[in-house]
Design a protein around this motif. Sequence first.
Motif, PDB file in Angstrom:
ATOM      1  N   GLU A   1       7.786   6.293   6.030  1.00 25.49           N
ATOM      2  CA  GLU A   1       7.723   7.392   5.068  1.00 25.49           C
ATOM      3  C   GLU A   1       9.132   7.668   4.559  1.00 25.49           C
ATOM      4  OE1 GLU A   1       6.016  10.945   6.693  1.00 25.49           O
ATOM      5  OE2 GLU A   1       6.279  12.069   4.829  1.00 25.49           O
TER       6      GLU A   1
ATOM      7  N   VAL B   1      -1.280  15.566  -1.577  1.00 23.02           N
ATOM      8  CA  VAL B   1      -1.291  14.338  -0.769  1.00 23.02           C
ATOM      9  C   VAL B   1      -2.285  13.342  -1.358  1.00 23.02           C
ATOM     10  CG1 VAL B   1      -1.665  13.400   1.553  1.00 23.02           C
ATOM     11  CG2 VAL B   1      -0.807  15.749   1.281  1.00 23.02           C
ATOM     12  N   SER B   2      -1.808  12.156  -1.669  1.00 20.35           N
ATOM     13  CA  SER B   2      -2.724  11.150  -2.241  1.00 20.35           C
ATOM     14  C   SER B   2      -3.305  10.266  -1.153  1.00 20.35           C
ATOM     15  CB  SER B   2      -1.982  10.263  -3.245  1.00 20.35           C
ATOM     16  OG  SER B   2      -1.337   9.198  -2.567  1.00 20.35           O
ATOM     17  N   GLU B   3      -4.388   9.608  -1.493  1.00 19.58           N
ATOM     18  CA  GLU B   3      -4.915   8.526  -0.670  1.00 19.58           C
ATOM     19  C   GLU B   3      -3.956   7.332  -0.784  1.00 19.58           C
ATOM     20  OE1 GLU B   3      -8.246   8.214   1.083  1.00 19.58           O
ATOM     21  OE2 GLU B   3      -7.490  10.276   1.145  1.00 19.58           O
ATOM     22  N   PRO B   4      -4.010   6.401   0.165  1.00 22.02           N
ATOM     23  CA  PRO B   4      -3.131   5.216   0.042  1.00 22.02           C
ATOM     24  C   PRO B   4      -3.705   4.246  -0.984  1.00 22.02           C
ATOM     25  CG  PRO B   4      -4.416   5.101   2.073  1.00 22.02           C
ATOM     26  CD  PRO B   4      -4.774   6.410   1.429  1.00 22.02           C
TER      27      PRO B   4
ATOM     28  N   VAL C   1       0.861  -1.185   0.000  1.00 26.55           N
ATOM     29  CA  VAL C   1       0.000   0.000   0.000  1.00 26.55           C
ATOM     30  C   VAL C   1       0.898   1.235   0.000  1.00 26.55           C
ATOM     31  CG1 VAL C   1      -1.723   1.300   1.301  1.00 26.55           C
ATOM     32  CG2 VAL C   1      -1.855  -1.201   1.218  1.00 26.55           C
ATOM     33  N   ILE C   2       0.624   2.140  -0.941  1.00 26.22           N
ATOM     34  CA  ILE C   2       1.480   3.325  -1.069  1.00 26.22           C
ATOM     35  C   ILE C   2       0.634   4.594  -1.175  1.00 26.22           C
ATOM     36  CG2 ILE C   2       3.252   4.463  -2.493  1.00 26.22           C
ATOM     37  CD1 ILE C   2       3.735   1.506  -3.628  1.00 26.22           C
ATOM     38  N   GLY C   3       1.015   5.614  -0.445  1.00 26.53           N
ATOM     39  CA  GLY C   3       0.433   6.950  -0.601  1.00 26.53           C
ATOM     40  C   GLY C   3       1.581   7.932  -0.808  1.00 26.53           C
ATOM     41  N   LEU C   4       1.400   8.888  -1.726  1.00 26.89           N
ATOM     42  CA  LEU C   4       2.498   9.825  -2.009  1.00 26.89           C
ATOM     43  C   LEU C   4       2.151  11.236  -1.555  1.00 26.89           C
ATOM     44  CD1 LEU C   4       3.653   8.914  -5.648  1.00 26.89           C
ATOM     45  CD2 LEU C   4       4.541   8.043  -3.488  1.00 26.89           C
ATOM     46  N   GLU C   5       3.168  11.919  -1.054  1.00 30.26           N
ATOM     47  CA  GLU C   5       3.072  13.361  -0.799  1.00 30.26           C
ATOM     48  C   GLU C   5       4.057  14.022  -1.756  1.00 30.26           C
ATOM     49  OE1 GLU C   5       2.777  13.928   3.849  1.00 30.26           O
ATOM     50  OE2 GLU C   5       3.758  12.046   3.350  1.00 30.26           O
TER      51      GLU C   5
ATOM     52  N   ASN D   1       4.973   7.017   1.234  1.00 32.42           N
ATOM     53  CA  ASN D   1       4.538   6.279   2.424  1.00 32.42           C
ATOM     54  C   ASN D   1       4.246   4.851   1.998  1.00 32.42           C
ATOM     55  OD1 ASN D   1       3.886   8.484   4.680  1.00 32.42           O
ATOM     56  ND2 ASN D   1       3.442   9.311   2.651  1.00 32.42           N
TER      57      ASN D   1
ATOM     58  N   LEU E   1      -4.873  -1.290   7.386  1.00 27.82           N
ATOM     59  CA  LEU E   1      -3.588  -0.929   6.781  1.00 27.82           C
ATOM     60  C   LEU E   1      -2.444  -1.331   7.701  1.00 27.82           C
ATOM     61  CD1 LEU E   1      -4.320   2.671   5.422  1.00 27.82           C
ATOM     62  CD2 LEU E   1      -4.116   0.555   4.108  1.00 27.82           C
ATOM     63  N   GLY E   2      -1.319  -1.711   7.103  1.00 26.02           N
ATOM     64  CA  GLY E   2      -0.126  -2.026   7.885  1.00 26.02           C
ATOM     65  C   GLY E   2       0.534  -0.750   8.379  1.00 26.02           C
TER      66      GLY E   2
ATOM     67  N   ARG F   1       3.190   2.077   8.423  1.00 27.33           N
ATOM     68  CA  ARG F   1       3.914   2.604   7.274  1.00 27.33           C
ATOM     69  C   ARG F   1       5.250   3.225   7.667  1.00 27.33           C
ATOM     70  NH1 ARG F   1       2.312   8.771   7.019  1.00 27.33           N
ATOM     71  NH2 ARG F   1       1.002   8.715   8.863  1.00 27.33           N
TER      72      ARG F   1
ATOM     73  N   SER G   1       3.525   0.716   3.126  1.00 24.87           N
ATOM     74  CA  SER G   1       3.251  -0.326   4.127  1.00 24.87           C
ATOM     75  C   SER G   1       2.903  -1.613   3.385  1.00 24.87           C
ATOM     76  CB  SER G   1       2.096   0.090   5.043  1.00 24.87           C
ATOM     77  OG  SER G   1       0.890   0.177   4.312  1.00 24.87           O
TER      78      SER G   1
HETATM   79  P1  ADP Z   1       1.448  12.558   7.866  1.00 22.41           P
HETATM   80  O1  ADP Z   1       0.941  13.944   7.663  1.00 22.41           O
HETATM   81  O2  ADP Z   1       1.821  12.237   9.258  1.00 22.41           O
HETATM   82  O3  ADP Z   1       2.543  12.184   6.938  1.00 22.41           O
HETATM   83  P2  ADP Z   1      -1.030  11.494   6.701  1.00 22.41           P
HETATM   84  O4  ADP Z   1      -2.073  10.715   7.401  1.00 22.41           O
HETATM   85  O5  ADP Z   1      -1.397  12.839   6.209  1.00 22.41           O
HETATM   86  O6  ADP Z   1       0.236  11.531   7.624  1.00 22.41           O
HETATM   87  O7  ADP Z   1      -0.574  10.595   5.477  1.00 22.41           O
HETATM   88  C1  ADP Z   1       0.401  10.969   4.613  1.00 22.41           C
HETATM   89  C2  ADP Z   1       0.429  10.022   3.421  1.00 22.41           C
HETATM   90  O8  ADP Z   1       0.582   8.667   3.858  1.00 22.41           O
HETATM   91  C3  ADP Z   1      -0.817  10.013   2.575  1.00 22.41           C
HETATM   92  O9  ADP Z   1      -0.413  10.031   1.219  1.00 22.41           O
HETATM   93  C4  ADP Z   1      -1.507   8.713   2.920  1.00 22.41           C
HETATM   94  O10 ADP Z   1      -2.227   8.199   1.807  1.00 22.41           O
HETATM   95  C5  ADP Z   1      -0.345   7.821   3.229  1.00 22.41           C
HETATM   96  N1  ADP Z   1      -0.654   6.726   4.173  1.00 22.41           N
HETATM   97  C6  ADP Z   1      -1.294   6.817   5.351  1.00 22.41           C
HETATM   98  N2  ADP Z   1      -1.323   5.604   5.943  1.00 22.41           N
HETATM   99  C7  ADP Z   1      -0.665   4.730   5.139  1.00 22.41           C
HETATM  100  C8  ADP Z   1      -0.359   3.336   5.226  1.00 22.41           C
HETATM  101  N3  ADP Z   1      -0.701   2.586   6.262  1.00 22.41           N
HETATM  102  N4  ADP Z   1       0.336   2.783   4.200  1.00 22.41           N
HETATM  103  C9  ADP Z   1       0.717   3.522   3.151  1.00 22.41           C
HETATM  104  N5  ADP Z   1       0.457   4.832   3.026  1.00 22.41           N
HETATM  105  C10 ADP Z   1      -0.244   5.440   4.001  1.00 22.41           C
END
Ligand code: ADP
Length: 482
Positions: free
Chosen positions: A214, A156-159, A7-11, A198, A209-210, A212, A200
């Motif tokens: 960053e 900021v993307s969704e995961p 699972v990946i989310g990008l900032e 990010n 979700l696992g 993560r 996991s």
């Molecule tokens: P932070 O501001 O502490 O970095 P956020 O909740 O805003 O935390 O999440 C930042 C990024 O991490 C987002 O892109 C989100 O989709 C991603 N993310 C959050 N939880 C997970 C996870 N368990 N695995 C992978 N990516 C995640």
Amino acid sequence: MATWETVIGLEIHAQLATKSKIFSGASTAFGTAPNTQACAVDLGFPGVLPVLNAEVVNMAIKFGVAIDAEITPNSVFARKNYFYPDLPKGYQISQFELPIVGRGQLGISLDEGVSKIIGITRAHLEEDAGKSLHDEFPEQTGVDLNRAGTPLLEIVSEPDMRSAKEAVVYARKIHALVQYLGICDGNMQEGSFRCDANVSVRLKGEEKLGTRAEIKNINSFRFLERAINFEIERQIDLIEDGSKVVQETRLYDADKDETRSMRSKEEANDYRYFPDPDLLPVAVTDDDINRIRASLPELPEQKRQRFIVDLQLSEYDAEVLTSSRETAIYFEKTLAQLPDQAKQIANWILGELSAALNKADINIEQSPISPDGLSNLIARISDNTISGKIAKQVFEAMWQGEGSADSIIEAKGLKQITDTGAIESLIDQVIADNPDQVDQFRAGKEKVLGFFVGQIMKQSKGKANPGQVNQLLREKLNKGRE
Ligand code: ADP
Ligand code: MG
């Protein structure tokens, strides 16, 4: 491996292409002498007041509209408190609870016509920090504050991504989009576009979700893919060894191709966000949004559709041609010269030209062959001056800077032979030289036709018009059969 899901989310931090900074009139130009472009406002000296750069707001709204996002009518700037040598005022002005761009989405194309929607959680405005320079002075760290106060849009993307490849496709698509919109120059070497990943893992079928990690500040797509893949393996190994992933910030080391721990969650800062008392909420009206929507250029998705519908290009061709703004511009400039040859032009750009660019490791804007140059070459194929095969030879010479298609064809005597008489005498000669094959053909062995064509093309050094050769050859061989 098959039991694990990634699972990946990008900032993504995109530096907005304004001339001056987000809250001051200082220049944002890259590469000037250290500490020559940071003014009292950027450094947060006592008594100064930030004034919001209106262009930054326009640019953020452009992005929001392009990803079908909700635009917040009154977004708020907040102070994110932390001290770092490259942030000497002790806080960064960012947006927290009310970002200017809310929930949106972006479609990405994966292999074999498979596409996927990636959710975008938010995009907010913030100021960049300065830079710590660790290599300039032995045993000491220099601080260059020129970058302090440069406007950033953090996307900021969704995961929603499930592999390193998907993450790269998404990041590239955002990269192309901000350039199409003209809000970011996309220069990754200069840090105008950088990415935190990010990552996991969880067992397939698991909902939760696992934990993560960053990975911070990745500045190339290649490193993004490698960093994520390293991290996936590291996490799976940890869990399979009976250990646990800890939530932490990691750095990717490109030389060693590994990620390393930077700080754990326990050491993480408590940012104590609060609304910046020096800045008013950013009021955006529906009129503003409509005006900006109407001013948007054609976006990659619309261009892609138009290429498929109006120009009858394949999905693949349309996708690749619009995947970067520069490639699309090159294609359309070439097409302007040859409006009915879209397919031919696409073939040349995605074939010979791309291969040559890759080999030379340069971008299409730096191509030694201009769109006009390429259209000249393609025009000579379609008017039968040269064959497709000879055209590759001409292309090579053009790439080496030997001149235009016309002048190379002239200088090297590459004009196609279309004179029927000349082709007929070539055919007669080859027929006379190969009586055995002639008998075989007349006995019904059609395949030897290829042999004759090959011989004739060879005799003409590739210059005989292949269509005419085929037609005349068949006539002559059949004549003897009757
Ligand atoms: P932070 O501001 O502490 O970095 P956020 O909740 O805003 O935390 O999440 C930042 C990024 O991490 C987002 O892109 C989100 O989709 C991603 N993310 C959050 N939880 C997970 C996870 N368990 N695995 C992978 N990516 C995640
Ligand atoms: Mg984060």
